[in-house]
Motif scaffolding. Structure first.
Motif, PDB file in Angstrom:
ATOM      1  N   PHE A 113      27.291  41.448  62.113  1.00  0.00           N
ATOM      2  CA  PHE A 113      27.644  42.824  62.444  1.00  0.00           C
ATOM      3  C   PHE A 113      29.036  43.153  61.912  1.00  0.00           C
ATOM      4  CE2 PHE A 113      24.749  41.215  65.648  1.00  0.00           C
ATOM      5  CZ  PHE A 113      23.763  42.199  65.680  1.00  0.00           C
ATOM      6  N   LYS A 150      23.721  45.253  61.153  1.00  0.00           N
ATOM      7  CA  LYS A 150      24.044  46.590  61.650  1.00  0.00           C
ATOM      8  C   LYS A 150      25.532  46.833  61.466  1.00  0.00           C
ATOM      9  CE  LYS A 150      21.668  48.341  64.847  1.00  0.00           C
ATOM     10  NZ  LYS A 150      20.943  48.534  66.121  1.00  0.00           N
ATOM     11  N   PHE A 152      28.704  49.297  62.749  1.00  0.00           N
ATOM     12  CA  PHE A 152      29.192  50.247  63.737  1.00  0.00           C
ATOM     13  C   PHE A 152      30.313  51.090  63.130  1.00  0.00           C
ATOM     14  CE2 PHE A 152      27.545  46.725  66.262  1.00  0.00           C
ATOM     15  CZ  PHE A 152      26.749  47.382  67.192  1.00  0.00           C
ATOM     16  N   PRO A 173      20.866  49.372  59.107  1.00  0.00           N
ATOM     17  CA  PRO A 173      21.051  50.291  60.237  1.00  0.00           C
ATOM     18  C   PRO A 173      22.538  50.484  60.555  1.00  0.00           C
ATOM     19  CG  PRO A 173      19.491  48.540  60.779  1.00  0.00           C
ATOM     20  CD  PRO A 173      20.173  48.148  59.512  1.00  0.00           C
ATOM     21  N   SER A 174      22.857  51.642  61.112  1.00  0.00           N
ATOM     22  CA  SER A 174      24.234  51.908  61.530  1.00  0.00           C
ATOM     23  C   SER A 174      24.217  52.679  62.834  1.00  0.00           C
ATOM     24  CB  SER A 174      25.010  52.673  60.462  1.00  0.00           C
ATOM     25  OG  SER A 174      24.450  53.954  60.240  1.00  0.00           O
ATOM     26  N   CYS A 175      25.364  52.662  63.509  1.00  0.00           N
ATOM     27  CA  CYS A 175      25.472  53.302  64.811  1.00  0.00           C
ATOM     28  C   CYS A 175      26.892  53.813  64.987  1.00  0.00           C
ATOM     29  CB  CYS A 175      25.130  52.287  65.908  1.00  0.00           C
ATOM     30  SG  CYS A 175      25.393  52.861  67.605  1.00  0.00           S
ATOM     31  N   VAL A 177      29.781  54.699  67.590  1.00  0.00           N
ATOM     32  CA  VAL A 177      30.216  54.489  68.974  1.00  0.00           C
ATOM     33  C   VAL A 177      31.500  55.283  69.212  1.00  0.00           C
ATOM     34  CG1 VAL A 177      29.138  52.238  69.209  1.00  0.00           C
ATOM     35  CG2 VAL A 177      31.464  52.373  68.329  1.00  0.00           C
ATOM     36  N   VAL A 364      26.990  50.132  74.958  1.00  0.00           N
ATOM     37  CA  VAL A 364      26.234  50.610  73.798  1.00  0.00           C
ATOM     38  C   VAL A 364      26.254  49.554  72.685  1.00  0.00           C
ATOM     39  CG1 VAL A 364      26.169  52.329  71.955  1.00  0.00           C
ATOM     40  CG2 VAL A 364      26.623  53.044  74.308  1.00  0.00           C
ATOM     41  N   MET A 365      27.431  48.970  72.431  1.00  0.00           N
ATOM     42  CA  MET A 365      27.520  47.966  71.371  1.00  0.00           C
ATOM     43  C   MET A 365      26.646  46.756  71.670  1.00  0.00           C
ATOM     44  SD  MET A 365      31.420  47.976  69.872  1.00  0.00           S
ATOM     45  CE  MET A 365      30.887  46.863  68.568  1.00  0.00           C
ATOM     46  N   LYS A 367      24.023  46.599  73.532  1.00  0.00           N
ATOM     47  CA  LYS A 367      22.608  46.972  73.412  1.00  0.00           C
ATOM     48  C   LYS A 367      22.172  47.008  71.946  1.00  0.00           C
ATOM     49  CE  LYS A 367      19.296  50.623  74.595  1.00  0.00           C
ATOM     50  NZ  LYS A 367      19.101  51.969  75.225  1.00  0.00           N
ATOM     51  N   GLU A 368      23.034  47.602  71.091  1.00  0.00           N
ATOM     52  CA  GLU A 368      22.706  47.694  69.669  1.00  0.00           C
ATOM     53  C   GLU A 368      22.691  46.328  68.986  1.00  0.00           C
ATOM     54  OE1 GLU A 368      21.826  50.330  67.853  1.00  0.00           O
ATOM     55  OE2 GLU A 368      21.918  51.725  69.535  1.00  0.00           O
TER      56      GLU A 368
END
Length: 372
Positions: A113, A150, A152, A173-175, A177, A364-365, A367-368
């Protein structure tokens, strides 16, 4: 399971990632941390060790692009990962993301990550000489991020930029936060002082808006001599750093009250009535979140990362990047209407609790990352 968290600045493991490390540990993971300047006799090493983390000192130059030194960093990180065999790796800031992700891929770490906390000088600097550096950094980012599970981001603008530049492949994938979050219990609300007192906390870099802050302070003090302007931070080795001579001139002229580098910024925030960050671009500025949590109104720029923290006219004011006049105008509004700082500060605290509570951000982190 175990995780290796890689940083370029040792102190940030405690100041910025402390709650995240604790959350990972609470999930039953063995937590390893790695950063430069972490010898066994250092205070930060001892603090991290006392918290139950396994501490590794790794060679890494936080700035610069010496290919031999950076190759040595990559090799040392690979050796470390082959030795401890973590199940997860997380790097944040440029070099830990790039070399940490590449080393983790080469070492066969199952889950990799990256956390993009901002773009840095290579993206934001304007000098022509930066063209080659920018191209190199972007190429390295592309190589590294396509080997992560992933990525962040701390604001949607950075995420969009990485996608548009092709640094983040479509398949990765990206997210987004809400920054690093803030401990709303540790940064408790404090009464707003009656005297107009503005504060900036930052590394003393041009792209943090330090020069604009000093110019605005000089102009505002000429109109309202009772106003105070404080600066907390330190001179940096970054090419965009403020010169010692500039800082000395501001202090000598009485423009700014320079408080140096503080291990605890809460007393400085408590003493101010309004927090100011005229940055050109951020991930999500941690100091703004801390000021909001303590009930302080905020003046910051309508720039990526900064604009996410302030609803203009609600918990503060957004001003144009690099605009001294806009800063002066916003400061003047707080001076001429003393009720604004208290009202906007209360809204800032509410937003900090609702959106930026560090425990919510870390949940959130985790969980991701598949660790919830």
């Amino acid at each position: 399971m175990s995780i290796l968290v890689i940083a370029s600045l040792a102190e940030s493991l405690i100041n910025f990632r402390g709650p995240l490390l604790a959350a990972l540990q609470a999930k039953g993971m063995q937590v390893h941390v790695a950063a430069p300047n972490l010898p066994e006799d250092s205070a930060v090493h001892q603090q991290l060790k006392a918290l139950g983390y396994v501490v590794h000192n790794v060679p890494m130059r936080r700035t610069g692009t010496n290919p031999v030194a950076d190759a040595f960093t990559l090799w040392q990180l690979w050796r470390l990962m082959r030795s401890i065999q973590p199940s997860h790796v997380l790097g944040y800031t440029i070099k830990p993301v790039i070399y940490g992700s590449l080393a983790a891929w080469l070492a066969g770490v199952p889950r990799r990550f990256a956390l993009i906390t901002g773009l840095g000088y290579a993206f934001q600097g304007q000098a022509k000489a930066l063209g080659g550096l920018r191209a190199l950094v972007q190429r390295l980012y592309g190589l590294a991020l396509r080997r992560t599970d992933k990525v962040f981001f701390q604001n949607p603008d950075d995420q969009a930029l990485f996608r548009n530049l092709g640094l983040l492949p479509p398949g990765t994938p990206s997210c987004v936060v809400n920054g690093s979050g803030v401990d709303v219990e540790a940064f408790a609300v404090a009464p707003v002082p009656p005297v107009p007192h503005f504060l900036l906390i930052a590394r003393l870099l041009g792209d943090k808006g330090v020069r604009e802050y000093a110019q605005a302070a000089q102009l505002t003090r000429a109109l309202y001599p009772q106003a105070r302007f404080s600066l907390v931070g330190w001179l940096d080795e970054n090419p965009d750093a403020i010169a010692q001579s500039e800082l000395d001139a501001w202090v000598k002229a009485g423009t700014l009250d320079f408080m140096g580098r503080l291990s605890d910024v809460r007393p400085a925030i408590e003493a101010c009535s309004v927090y100011v960050l005229p940055s050109y671009r951020e991930g999500t500025p941690r100091t703004v979140l801390e000021a909001m949590a303590m009930g302080r109104a905020v003046i910051t720029t309508d720039a990526p990362g900064c604009r996410e923290t302030v609803v203009d006219g609600d918990n503060g004011f957004l001003v144009q990047v690099k605009s001294v006049d806009a800063l002066v105008e916003a400061m003047t509004r707080f001076i001429t209407d003393p009720t604004l700082s208290t009202r906007m500060g209360q809204r800032g605290r509410q937003i900090a609790e609702e959106k930026y509570d560090v425990h919510k951000v870390n949940a959130v982190m985790l969980k991701e990352m598949g660790l919830a």
